[in-house]
Enzyme design. Sequence first.
Site, mmCIF file in Angstrom:
data_model
loop_
_atom_site.group_PDB
_atom_site.id
_atom_site.type_symbol
_atom_site.label_atom_id
_atom_site.label_comp_id
_atom_site.label_asym_id
_atom_site.label_seq_id
_atom_site.Cartn_x
_atom_site.Cartn_y
_atom_site.Cartn_z
ATOM 1 C CG ASP A 23 -31.171 -0.523 -14.975
ATOM 2 O OD1 ASP A 23 -32.318 -1.003 -15.146
ATOM 3 O OD2 ASP A 23 -30.398 -0.102 -13.968
ATOM 4 C CE LYS A 26 -32.414 -5.420 -19.652
ATOM 5 N NZ LYS A 26 -31.570 -4.432 -19.130
ATOM 6 C CG ASN A 48 -33.671 -9.350 -10.802
ATOM 7 O OD1 ASN A 48 -34.733 -9.454 -11.369
ATOM 8 N ND2 ASN A 48 -32.717 -9.862 -10.804
ATOM 9 N N GLY A 50 -36.484 -3.898 -14.164
ATOM 10 C CA GLY A 50 -37.530 -2.566 -14.291
ATOM 11 C C GLY A 50 -37.266 -2.470 -15.626
ATOM 12 C CG HIS A 51 -37.577 -4.398 -18.644
ATOM 13 N ND1 HIS A 51 -37.451 -5.622 -19.151
ATOM 14 C CD2 HIS A 51 -36.303 -4.321 -17.722
ATOM 15 C CE1 HIS A 51 -36.326 -6.304 -18.929
ATOM 16 N NE2 HIS A 51 -35.567 -5.543 -17.883
ATOM 17 N NE ARG A 152 -31.150 -30.914 -6.248
ATOM 18 C CZ ARG A 152 -30.223 -31.751 -6.096
ATOM 19 N NH1 ARG A 152 -29.885 -32.783 -6.774
ATOM 20 N NH2 ARG A 152 -29.118 -31.470 -5.239
ATOM 21 C CD GLN A 233 -31.845 -9.112 -13.935
ATOM 22 O OE1 GLN A 233 -31.977 -10.291 -14.568
ATOM 23 N NE2 GLN A 233 -32.818 -8.473 -13.759
ATOM 24 N N GLY A 311 -35.191 2.754 -7.238
ATOM 25 C CA GLY A 311 -35.062 4.348 -7.222
ATOM 26 C C GLY A 311 -33.809 4.491 -6.810
ATOM 27 N NE ARG A 314 -30.982 2.934 -13.540
ATOM 28 C CZ ARG A 314 -31.942 3.231 -14.576
ATOM 29 N NH1 ARG A 314 -32.063 3.916 -15.435
ATOM 30 N NH2 ARG A 314 -33.289 2.633 -14.379
ATOM 31 N N GLY A 430 -34.434 9.339 -27.402
ATOM 32 C CA GLY A 430 -35.324 9.975 -26.449
ATOM 33 C C GLY A 430 -36.297 8.707 -25.645
HETATM 34 P P1 GDP Z 1 -34.002 -1.531 -19.020
HETATM 35 O O1 GDP Z 1 -34.263 -2.126 -17.560
HETATM 36 O O2 GDP Z 1 -32.895 -1.988 -19.850
HETATM 37 O O3 GDP Z 1 -35.457 -1.632 -19.772
HETATM 38 O O4 GDP Z 1 -34.002 0.275 -18.908
HETATM 39 P P2 GDP Z 1 -34.679 0.880 -17.786
HETATM 40 O O5 GDP Z 1 -36.141 1.086 -18.053
HETATM 41 O O6 GDP Z 1 -34.644 0.477 -16.325
HETATM 42 O O7 GDP Z 1 -33.864 2.426 -17.970
HETATM 43 C C1 GDP Z 1 -33.852 2.875 -19.134
HETATM 44 C C2 GDP Z 1 -34.181 4.233 -18.780
HETATM 45 O O8 GDP Z 1 -33.981 5.285 -20.107
HETATM 46 C C3 GDP Z 1 -35.743 4.455 -18.774
HETATM 47 O O9 GDP Z 1 -36.017 5.498 -18.261
HETATM 48 C C4 GDP Z 1 -36.215 4.874 -20.430
HETATM 49 O O10 GDP Z 1 -37.257 5.384 -20.415
HETATM 50 C C5 GDP Z 1 -34.895 5.608 -20.749
HETATM 51 N N1 GDP Z 1 -34.537 5.536 -22.244
HETATM 52 C C6 GDP Z 1 -34.829 4.223 -22.876
HETATM 53 N N2 GDP Z 1 -34.362 4.450 -24.283
HETATM 54 C C7 GDP Z 1 -33.897 6.152 -24.370
HETATM 55 C C8 GDP Z 1 -33.433 6.761 -25.220
HETATM 56 O O11 GDP Z 1 -32.913 6.507 -26.313
HETATM 57 N N3 GDP Z 1 -33.024 8.122 -24.727
HETATM 58 C C9 GDP Z 1 -33.618 8.514 -23.578
HETATM 59 N N4 GDP Z 1 -33.217 9.906 -23.337
HETATM 60 N N5 GDP Z 1 -34.031 7.800 -22.563
HETATM 61 C C10 GDP Z 1 -34.351 6.432 -23.073
HETATM 62 P P1 IMO Z 2 -32.945 -4.483 -15.670
HETATM 63 O O1 IMO Z 2 -33.574 -5.882 -15.962
HETATM 64 C C1 IMO Z 2 -29.877 -2.789 -13.131
HETATM 65 C C2 IMO Z 2 -28.324 -5.709 -9.883
HETATM 66 C C3 IMO Z 2 -28.567 -5.143 -8.385
HETATM 67 C C4 IMO Z 2 -27.444 -5.695 -7.869
HETATM 68 C C5 IMO Z 2 -27.185 -6.762 -8.418
HETATM 69 C C6 IMO Z 2 -27.958 -8.078 -7.730
HETATM 70 O O2 IMO Z 2 -33.862 -3.440 -15.307
HETATM 71 O O3 IMO Z 2 -31.873 -4.141 -16.534
HETATM 72 P P2 IMO Z 2 -30.325 -9.064 -7.332
HETATM 73 O O4 IMO Z 2 -31.571 -8.480 -6.625
HETATM 74 O O5 IMO Z 2 -30.586 -9.211 -8.954
HETATM 75 O O6 IMO Z 2 -29.837 -10.211 -6.623
HETATM 76 O O7 IMO Z 2 -29.291 -7.961 -7.559
HETATM 77 O O8 IMO Z 2 -27.881 -6.896 -9.755
HETATM 78 N N1 IMO Z 2 -29.420 -5.557 -10.788
HETATM 79 C C7 IMO Z 2 -29.919 -4.809 -11.817
HETATM 80 N N2 IMO Z 2 -29.229 -3.646 -12.239
HETATM 81 N N3 IMO Z 2 -30.794 -3.519 -13.674
HETATM 82 C C8 IMO Z 2 -31.408 -4.708 -13.539
HETATM 83 O O9 IMO Z 2 -32.493 -5.075 -14.181
HETATM 84 C C9 IMO Z 2 -30.983 -5.351 -12.300
HETATM 85 N N4 IMO Z 2 -31.218 -6.388 -11.683
HETATM 86 C C10 IMO Z 2 -30.464 -6.643 -10.936
HETATM 87 O O10 IMO Z 2 -28.496 -3.570 -8.470
HETATM 88 O O11 IMO Z 2 -26.300 -4.831 -8.151
HETATM 89 MG MG MG Z 3 -33.945 -1.606 -15.529
#
Ligand code: GDP
Ligand code: IMO
Ligand code: MG
Length: 450
Positions: A23, A26, A48, A50-51, A152, A233, A311, A314, A430
């Site tokens: 999170d 990325k 797993n 969520g981007h 396998r 991740q 949801g 964090r 942002g």
């Molecule tokens: P990912 O899993 O690494 O793609 O990250 P997530 O999307 O799960 O979580 C990142 C959160 O931060 C999302 O709600 C993005 O919209 C937000 N975000 C990403 N870059 C920025 C930033 O530079 N500033 C702010 N305020 N929010 C950001």
């Molecule tokens: P992105 O790509 C944050 C965490 C779960 C749990 C552990 C194992 O959005 O950054 P799993 O379901 O993979 O077996 O869970 O890994 N986890 C993440 N935490 N961002 C993620 O992906 C994650 N994918 C798995 O919360 O602690």
């Molecule tokens: Mg994420």
Amino acid sequence: MSLGMCLPITMPSVVIIGSQWGDEGKGKIVDYLAEEAQMVVRFQGGNNAGHTVQVGDEVFRLHHLPSGILRRGKAAIIGNGVVLDPAVLIEELDGLESRKIVTDNLRISDRANVIMSYHKLLDGAEERLRKGSKVGTTGRGIGPAYSDKVARLGVRMGDLVDPGALSERLQFLVPLKQRILDAYGDQARLDLGSIEKEYAAYGQRLRKYVTDTGYLVHSALRKNRRVLFEGAQGTMLDIDHGTYPFVTSSTTVAGNAASGAGVAPLALDDVYGVVKAYTTRVGEGPFPTELHDDLGRTIAEKGGEFGTTTGRPRRCGWLDLVIVGYSASLSGFTGIAMTKIDVLSGLDELKVCTHYALDGKRVSRIPADLRLLNRCEPRYTKMPGWPDLDDASMKRILRRGYQELPANLKKYVKYVEKTLGIPVVLLGLGRRRNEILDLRKKKWTARPRK
Ligand code: GDP
Ligand code: IMO
Ligand code: MG
């Protein structure tokens, strides 16, 4: 042309890696760089992930699809290293199509393993059995699907699209999985006929996308196309290098971009580590710089730190450079994409963890033993804060660039660069697509190869 089809002298590719516990932002970074790329490849993980990508006020949350899918005309690849839940992918495709996003450029590896409904049941059952030592998984069946792949006992996308192969595989696997669920004391009853019917229908729907994607990526690189590898991740969730057993079930470091996409290691050029300006973690496990006070809650609220997939709130804490340094050494970061620096605005003082103390000794590398890690006390450098970035100053910064940033924000960025010895190449200010400062000296620099 020889059968090995060697790679050319230069191949412009960039790998995007989460440097913390996921999170980091990325999705946003990949979406930004995808404008200049021709292909975006997911190489590990599953739904797993969520981007999030925000275009204007429109928010896209991607679980399976590469974040490049939002840019028209880019090839979007789900590589062999991914585990894929076809129901989720279909829902995601339908969702994007209803929002007028064209998804025809998707291709899925015939070698990718399928997440079956029984994997989700097993994920839940195993978590329940872990009692006091739950991992806090996303419940998406990731661990059981990867376990089956390695044992396998998997179903691959190539099987899913072939009703005969699927039927043969499931006749053997479903009774086996029932026995395991029974042994776990789970009440679920698996019905072979309905599982077969359900998954065969998914196969028919996804069939047109399924192919040898390794060949496609390799061919794109040979033609000097710009390829982005989108990690999911983060390093601390890596199955080998993370805080085991509180990790995910795949290899999240850059080395796996090659194997998980089906190309050679030399195909990887630049590696950008995505570093959130502070640290967050979802689920269980150690987190040395975690803040358990109001400040932690303020950062969580300001940063909107709620899981994109589940949801869940964090956990938040200060930036930990021991972790980022470890991550950089594992993946060989050539640049840092720092995100969410805006969230830290308005604080009087910030802290950055530079090392840990353990039994009076300095620790600069993450110990494998969690009992030791849990006893590590973070040692911080204090940094002065900077004022909130209002709309006017944000506009000025985005128009005129780095020079307009508050002096103490620049100090923070410089400190990270200097401590790690890696340049910050992108700076996220942002949520929106355009709220980013591009500090790259050269774009897409492919290093000459011997
Ligand atoms: P990912 O899993 O690494 O793609 O990250 P997530 O999307 O799960 O979580 C990142 C959160 O931060 C999302 O709600 C993005 O919209 C937000 N975000 C990403 N870059 C920025 C930033 O530079 N500033 C702010 N305020 N929010 C950001
Ligand atoms: P992105 O790509 C944050 C965490 C779960 C749990 C552990 C194992 O959005 O950054 P799993 O379901 O993979 O077996 O869970 O890994 N986890 C993440 N935490 N961002 C993620 O992906 C994650 N994918 C798995 O919360 O602690
Ligand atoms: Mg994420």
